[in-house]
Design an enzyme around this catalytic site. Structure first.
Site, PDB file in Angstrom:
ATOM      1  N   ARG A  43     -65.429  -7.152 115.731  1.00 44.80           N
ATOM      2  CA  ARG A  43     -64.854  -5.817 115.984  1.00 44.80           C
ATOM      3  C   ARG A  43     -65.589  -4.737 115.172  1.00 44.80           C
ATOM      4  O   ARG A  43     -65.842  -3.649 115.665  1.00 44.80           O
ATOM      5  CB  ARG A  43     -63.375  -5.819 115.606  1.00 44.80           C
ATOM      6  CG  ARG A  43     -62.565  -6.927 116.287  1.00 44.80           C
ATOM      7  CD  ARG A  43     -61.806  -6.407 117.476  1.00 44.80           C
ATOM      8  NE  ARG A  43     -60.983  -7.433 118.077  1.00 44.80           N
ATOM      9  CZ  ARG A  43     -59.663  -7.487 117.998  1.00 44.80           C
ATOM     10  NH1 ARG A  43     -59.008  -6.553 117.349  1.00 44.80           N
ATOM     11  NH2 ARG A  43     -58.989  -8.435 118.594  1.00 44.80           N
ATOM     12  N   ASP A 103     -47.263   3.482 119.409  1.00 43.86           N
ATOM     13  CA  ASP A 103     -48.259   2.538 118.905  1.00 43.86           C
ATOM     14  C   ASP A 103     -49.047   3.241 117.814  1.00 43.86           C
ATOM     15  O   ASP A 103     -49.079   4.473 117.746  1.00 43.86           O
ATOM     16  CB  ASP A 103     -49.194   2.080 120.032  1.00 43.86           C
ATOM     17  CG  ASP A 103     -49.842   0.736 119.731  1.00 43.86           C
ATOM     18  OD1 ASP A 103     -49.408  -0.277 120.294  1.00 43.86           O
ATOM     19  OD2 ASP A 103     -50.784   0.697 118.899  1.00 43.86           O
TER      20      ASP A 103
END
Ligand SMILES: C[S@@+](CC[C@H](N)C(=O)[O-])C[C@H]1O[C@@H](n2cnc3c(N)ncnc32)[C@H](O)[C@@H]1O
Length: 282
Positions: free
Chosen positions: A54, A158
């Site tokens: 990532r 979120d």
């Protein structure tokens, strides 16, 4: 997002090859500590490859020469990279009507309960950790027809700003999981590439907002139901326990908490009662 108080350990880059793409222990520790501080997400040694992959994407995107430079950038509070880093490390896997027994429960048990108790015809549901929106849209599709003339609202939050932007647009190319009857009612084919847009009828039920579950929650009113599914799994027990306690106090008496299939409140000594498969009631 505030800059985390993590030790500055990258002043001296001696010994690092400038073009090295290795993630040494010091960088791994810095990044995992930062992730934990900012989001509560625990990245164990077993997830080292995931973190590497990532972060490498960010390094390539930014054309940096390695992990040391990346960690230095994270320490520059003007770079704005901390939020990009958090967006990069969140796992956003989701689906429409994921764990469909929850939507059965919502329709067959929870909605009749709300109809009996909410004389003001007001319903408030929170999808906490909503990712790209499939969860709140599934909730909206499940309730829209059944609560005509109700003041029903779904708050969908979120931490990750990228997924929230997708959720807000409500455009999807994969409608798997949505029952056929709902597809024709709520999803319109918007172009030749078979992209589908969620209808206004259900979009207007949902408010998408960025919210870090670890931070202060600005909501004042209580909820009839909270969906926090497949989110707790990324946290340690201390964070889970604190969150479950906060969910309890933000639910109305009789309100429901839905958690993910691999999550449990066992051992947390809460006042919740287990009333369904990973469904708890206050
Ligand atoms: C695997 S997804 C779950 C999506 C959906 N609830 C479901 O079950 O399909 C987990 C979500 O939790 C969010 N998340 C992780 N840490 C968070 C935090 N500290 N505050 C808010 N959201 C967080 C991630 O960004 C991610 O979108």
């Amino acid at each position: 997002m505030t800059k985390a108080a993590v030790p500055l350990i990258f002043g001296n880059t001696q010994g690092y090859k400038l073009n090295s793409m290795r993630m040494k222990d010091a960088e791994f520790e810095y990044l995992t500590h930062l992730a934990f501080k900012q989001s509560g997400i625990v990245i164990s040694e077993a997830k080292r490859d995931m973190l590497y992959g990532r972060v490498m994407k960010r390094i390539r995107h930014l054309r940096l020469n390695g992990f040391v430079s990346y960690c230095q950038l994270l320490q520059d509070s003007y770079s704005g990279e901390v939020s990009e880093f958090i967006n990069a490390i969140t796992t956003n896997l989701t689906a429409f009507f994921r764990e469909d027994h929850h939507f059965d429960f919502l329709q067959k048990v929870a909605l009749p309960h709300f109809k009996r108790h909410n004389v003001d015809k007001k319903l408030r549901i929170w999808s906490a950790g909503c990712s790209t929106g499939q969860e709140p849209y599934s909730i909206a599709m499940s309730i829209e027809r059944k609560l005509q003339n109700w003041d029903a609202k779904i708050l969908a939050t979120d931490l990750d700003s990228d997924v929230l932007s997708l959720a807000h647009h409500g455009i999807y190319d994969d409608l798997s999981g949505i029952p056929v009857a709902y597809r024709s009612q709520y999803c319109s084919d918007i172009d030749k590439y078979h992209q589908y847009m969620m209808d206004t009828k259900i979009r207007q039920l949902i408010a998408f907002k960025q919210l870090n579950l670890l931070a202060v929650w600005p909501m004042t009113g209580r909820f009839d139901a909270i969906f926090c599914r497949n989110v707790l799994i990324y946290f340690n027990d201390e964070t889970k326990r604190a969150l479950v306690k906060r969910f309890y106090s933000l639910l109305k008496p009789g309100g429901y908490l839905f958690i993910g299939h691999s999550e449990s409140l066992q051992g947390f000594n809460t006042h919740f009662t287990l009333v369904g498969q990973t469904v708890y009631q206050r």
